[in-house]
Design an enzyme around this catalytic site. Structure first.
Site, mmCIF file in Angstrom:
data_model
loop_
_atom_site.group_PDB
_atom_site.id
_atom_site.type_symbol
_atom_site.label_atom_id
_atom_site.label_comp_id
_atom_site.label_asym_id
_atom_site.label_seq_id
_atom_site.Cartn_x
_atom_site.Cartn_y
_atom_site.Cartn_z
ATOM 1 N N HIS A 1 0.822 -1.216 0.000
ATOM 2 C CA HIS A 1 0.000 0.000 0.000
ATOM 3 C C HIS A 1 0.849 1.256 0.000
ATOM 4 O O HIS A 1 2.034 1.226 0.309
ATOM 5 C CB HIS A 1 -0.983 0.014 1.184
ATOM 6 N N HIS B 1 3.738 7.382 3.314
ATOM 7 C CA HIS B 1 4.723 6.299 3.334
ATOM 8 C C HIS B 1 4.400 5.274 2.254
ATOM 9 O O HIS B 1 3.329 5.307 1.638
ATOM 10 C CB HIS B 1 4.786 5.625 4.713
ATOM 11 N N GLU C 1 7.534 1.397 5.124
ATOM 12 C CA GLU C 1 7.001 0.370 6.023
ATOM 13 C C GLU C 1 7.315 -0.995 5.422
ATOM 14 O O GLU C 1 7.169 -1.191 4.202
ATOM 15 C CB GLU C 1 5.485 0.550 6.184
#
Lengths: 144, 144
Positions: free
Chosen positions: A8, A87, A136
Site C-alpha cells: 500500500h 509512506h 514500512e
C-alpha cells in the site's frame, strides 16, 4: 532481500470520511474497506483497493487520520493541511529476517516489529536512509 | 470514472544512478528499466517494477530526476533534498473522457494531455483538489 509487492501507499488525511467520498465519487473506487482505529499507533485507518493490471488485487491506498493528541500524523498534517503521500509499504516473507537485513545495511529501523493494519508484523525504516521515503516493511499475511 | 490500476508512484531523486543502486541493493529489485530523458517535461525517468500479489506486473516506482535548469523537480528537491514521494499515477481507458470528467468536477487539470513516460497521453491534476496528492492520469497503453 528480494523486492516484494507494494502492499500500500499510506496517504494522510485530515478526514477519512471526506477521503472516502473523494476516492468513491471522484476517483471511482468501488472497494473501500471499513475504517478502524489503531490506538497503539495513534491512527485511524481505511484501506481503498486499486485493481492490478490483470484485474486482481493491486496496491492499496491506506488512508490514515490522526487518532488522539499524540498521533504522529499531526505533524505531517500541520505541514500538509490537505494531507498527502505519507509512506510506502512493501511486503516481506519474514519480518525478523527483513529487520536483521536492514540493520546489517545500516538502515535506521524505527522500533521493534509490531502488529500493523493488516494484522501481521510491521516496522518502519527512517526516510533519511531510504531516499526520503518513509518505508514500512510488512510481513505478508499467511492467507495471501 | 472507475478507479483504474495504480500504474506508478513517482519518486523524486537527486540521482537516478544512486536510486537504482538503492532499489537494487537495498530493496532487492530485479526489474529495473533503462533510464531515459523526457526533455519536454524536464525530467530524467527510470521505472522500477514491483511484483503484484499474484506475481504479475505490480505498481511501478517511477524515479524522476531533474533535467535542465527549469525542471519542475528542482523545487521539490530543494524542500526534500534526499528526494521522496512526488505523485501517484492512475490509468484510465480514455484520456480525453477523463479530462472532461475531472474538469466537470471542478478539478484543476494542469495543461493539455501530452505524451508521458509510457508513451501514452497523460495529464496532472493539482494536489489542492486531490487530497494533497499530485495526481497523474495516464491512458492505458494499448498493448496492455
Amino acid at each position: 532481500m528480494k523486492l516484494g509487492p507494494l502492499n500500500h501507499v499510506g496517504v494522510a488525511t485530515p478526514s477519512i470520511p471526506e477521503s472516502i467520498a473523494f476516492y468513491r465519487d471522484v476517483m471511482g473506487a468501488t472497494e473501500i474497506h471499513e475504517p478502524f482505529d489503531m490506538p497503539a499507533q495513534g491512527v485511524k485507518v481505511c484501506f481503498v483497493d486499486t485493481p492490478a493490471q490483470d484485474g486482481g488485487q493491486g496496491t492499496q491506498i491506506e488512508l490514515i487520520e490522526p487518532l488522539g493528541e499524540d498521533s504522529p500524523i499531526h505533524g505531517f498534517l500541520k505541514a500538509n493541511p490537505k494531507g498527502g503521500q505519507h509512506h510506502m509499504c512493501y511486503e516481506v516473507p519474514d519480518i525478523h529476517v527483513a529487520k536483521a537485513e536492514f540493520e546489517a545495511m545500516g538502515k535506521k529501523v524505527l522500533g521493534e516489529p509490531r502488529i500493523g493494519a493488516h494484522g501481521t508484523l510491521i516496522f518502519f525504516v527512517h526516510p533519511k536512509d531510504m531516499g526520503g521515503v518513509l518505508t514500512e516493511i510488512m510481513e505478508t499475511p499467511k492467507d495471501g
